[in-house]
Design a protein around this motif. Structure first.
Motif, short mmCIF file in Angstrom:
data_model
loop_
_atom_site.label_atom_id
_atom_site.label_comp_id
_atom_site.label_asym_id
_atom_site.label_seq_id
_atom_site.Cartn_x
_atom_site.Cartn_y
_atom_site.Cartn_z
N ASN A 86 -0.90 -13.27 -20.76
CA ASN A 86 0.40 -13.64 -20.18
C ASN A 86 1.09 -12.50 -19.44
O ASN A 86 2.21 -12.69 -18.96
CB ASN A 86 1.34 -14.22 -21.24
CG ASN A 86 0.78 -15.49 -21.87
OD1 ASN A 86 0.17 -16.30 -21.19
ND2 ASN A 86 0.97 -15.64 -23.16
N MET A 87 0.46 -11.33 -19.37
CA MET A 87 0.99 -10.30 -18.48
C MET A 87 0.84 -10.76 -17.03
O MET A 87 -0.13 -11.43 -16.68
CB MET A 87 0.24 -8.98 -18.67
CG MET A 87 0.68 -8.15 -19.85
SD MET A 87 -0.21 -6.55 -19.84
CE MET A 87 0.70 -5.66 -21.08
N VAL A 88 1.81 -10.38 -16.19
CA VAL A 88 1.77 -10.76 -14.78
C VAL A 88 1.70 -9.50 -13.93
O VAL A 88 2.46 -8.55 -14.15
CB VAL A 88 3.02 -11.59 -14.41
CG1 VAL A 88 3.01 -11.94 -12.92
CG2 VAL A 88 3.06 -12.87 -15.23
N PHE A 89 0.79 -9.51 -12.98
CA PHE A 89 0.58 -8.34 -12.12
C PHE A 89 0.58 -8.74 -10.65
O PHE A 89 0.26 -9.89 -10.30
CB PHE A 89 -0.76 -7.66 -12.44
CG PHE A 89 -0.78 -6.89 -13.74
CD1 PHE A 89 -0.55 -5.52 -13.74
CD2 PHE A 89 -1.02 -7.54 -14.94
CE1 PHE A 89 -0.56 -4.80 -14.93
CE2 PHE A 89 -1.03 -6.83 -16.13
CZ PHE A 89 -0.80 -5.46 -16.12
N SER A 90 0.93 -7.79 -9.83
CA SER A 90 0.74 -7.91 -8.39
C SER A 90 -0.51 -7.10 -8.04
O SER A 90 -0.49 -5.87 -8.12
CB SER A 90 1.95 -7.38 -7.62
OG SER A 90 1.69 -7.37 -6.23
N LEU A 91 -1.58 -7.79 -7.69
CA LEU A 91 -2.82 -7.12 -7.30
C LEU A 91 -2.81 -6.95 -5.78
O LEU A 91 -2.76 -7.93 -5.04
CB LEU A 91 -4.04 -7.94 -7.73
CG LEU A 91 -5.40 -7.40 -7.27
CD1 LEU A 91 -5.68 -6.04 -7.91
CD2 LEU A 91 -6.51 -8.39 -7.59
N SER A 92 -2.85 -5.71 -5.34
CA SER A 92 -2.77 -5.41 -3.90
C SER A 92 -3.97 -4.56 -3.50
O SER A 92 -4.05 -3.38 -3.85
CB SER A 92 -1.45 -4.67 -3.60
OG SER A 92 -1.36 -4.32 -2.25
N VAL A 93 -4.89 -5.16 -2.78
CA VAL A 93 -6.10 -4.45 -2.34
C VAL A 93 -6.09 -4.35 -0.82
O VAL A 93 -5.66 -5.28 -0.13
CB VAL A 93 -7.38 -5.14 -2.83
CG1 VAL A 93 -7.48 -5.08 -4.34
CG2 VAL A 93 -7.43 -6.59 -2.36
N GLY A 94 -6.55 -3.21 -0.32
CA GLY A 94 -6.57 -3.04 1.12
C GLY A 94 -7.25 -1.75 1.54
O GLY A 94 -7.64 -0.93 0.70
N PHE A 95 -7.36 -1.58 2.82
CA PHE A 95 -7.85 -0.35 3.42
C PHE A 95 -6.83 0.12 4.45
O PHE A 95 -6.28 -0.70 5.20
CB PHE A 95 -9.21 -0.58 4.11
CG PHE A 95 -10.30 -1.04 3.19
CD1 PHE A 95 -10.74 -0.22 2.15
CD2 PHE A 95 -10.89 -2.28 3.35
CE1 PHE A 95 -11.74 -0.64 1.30
CE2 PHE A 95 -11.89 -2.71 2.50
CZ PHE A 95 -12.32 -1.88 1.47
N HIS A 96 -6.60 1.43 4.48
CA HIS A 96 -5.59 1.98 5.38
C HIS A 96 -6.22 2.91 6.41
O HIS A 96 -7.11 3.70 6.09
CB HIS A 96 -4.53 2.75 4.58
CG HIS A 96 -3.84 1.92 3.54
ND1 HIS A 96 -3.34 0.68 3.80
CD2 HIS A 96 -3.57 2.17 2.23
CE1 HIS A 96 -2.79 0.18 2.70
NE2 HIS A 96 -2.93 1.07 1.73
N ASN A 97 -5.74 2.78 7.65
CA ASN A 97 -6.13 3.70 8.74
C ASN A 97 -7.64 3.78 8.94
O ASN A 97 -8.25 4.86 8.93
CB ASN A 97 -5.56 5.09 8.49
CG ASN A 97 -4.04 5.10 8.45
OD1 ASN A 97 -3.40 4.35 9.21
ND2 ASN A 97 -3.46 5.91 7.58
#
Length: 254
Positions: free
Chosen positions: A89-100
């Motif tokens: 029941n923990m809530v997370f914001s998963l943010s995956v990406g590549f920069h530049n």
């Protein structure tokens, strides 16, 4: 939630996006109850180092955070140093990406539109997820599609069809970006716009009917009020009855 939208993307960008989708799946796979939070960043670095080492320098140090009393819980950052455990029941914001990410000169030369002006580009996908019990992978609460066909748009068509080949974990997937595909996508958007317009017209009509009903109820209430006033006025005009008593105790009225 975050999505990157692509206008006239070149094959390199589509290929990188495919890698990002694979990375997202690897991260979701280790977000299980009992696992340490640092497993997410470790799994991401391990995958990129093994399969796509050229993108390792473009990977951010943090891949999201926990949502709680604060929007960004400092004790629940998804980096490689966090020993805290995932719990149900923990809530997370998963943010995956590549920069530049550097855009290859050959890709720029073959690009269409404003892509020719780019020297670097970045990609990001973010979702809100909830940790499940047992060994289940988390539930993705944000339901917007991450499919390439839903985030890419081809506006400046070339004279002939362009076949884009992307590679993901050794598998080749071919996607044709030509006028027919773009026309189909435009028709879908037009259909969606028409549905939104129809929905808007229906809501406007409902609001109009509700307003008419309110006016009708007000007139009905005013009519009842006026009727009460007339009844009160008639009663006020009825002469008072006076009673007199004879000496023998009997009453008479006049």
């Amino acid at each position: 939630m975050a999505r990157t939208l692509f206008i006239d993307p070149v094959p390199q960008i589509q290929n990188t996006y495919s890698v990002l989708l694979d990375l997202r799946r690897r991260c979701l796979d280790v977000m299980r109850a009992g696992f340490q939070l640092r497993c997410v960043a470790e799994a991401a670095r391990s995958f990129i180092s093994e399969k796509h080492p050229n993108l390792l320098g473009c990977l951010p140090k943090s891949l999201g955070f926990g949502l709680g009393l604060d929007f960004r819980e400092a004790a629940l950052i998804l980096n490689s140093k966090n020993p805290n455990l995932f719990a149900p029941n923990m809530v997370f914001s998963l943010s995956v990406g590549f920069h530049n990410i550097p855009l290859a000169p050959a890709e720029k030369a073959a690009a269409r539109g404003s892509v020719r002006k780019l020297s670097k580009y970045s990609i990001l996908i973010a979702d809100t997820v909830m940790i499940q019990g047992g060994s289940e992978t988390p539930e993705v609460l944000t339901k917007h599609s991450v499919d390439w066909c839903d985030v890419s748009y081809f506006i400046n068509d070339s004279s002939d069809g362009q076949r884009i080949v992307l590679e993901s974990d050794g598998a080749s997937v071919q996607s044709v970006a030509h006028g027919t595909a773009r026309s189909s996508r435009l028709r879908d958007r037009k259909r969606g716009f028409q549905e939104e317009t129809t929905c808007g017209n229906r809501k406007a009509r409902q609001a109009e009917l509700m307003q008419q009903k309110i006016v009708s109820k007000r007139e009905e209430a005013q009519h009842i009020h006026n009727g009460h006033q007339r009844a009160s006025s008639m009663l006020s005009k009825v002469p008072e009855i006076e009673a007199y008593m004879y000496a023998d105790g009997e009453f008479f009225c006049c």
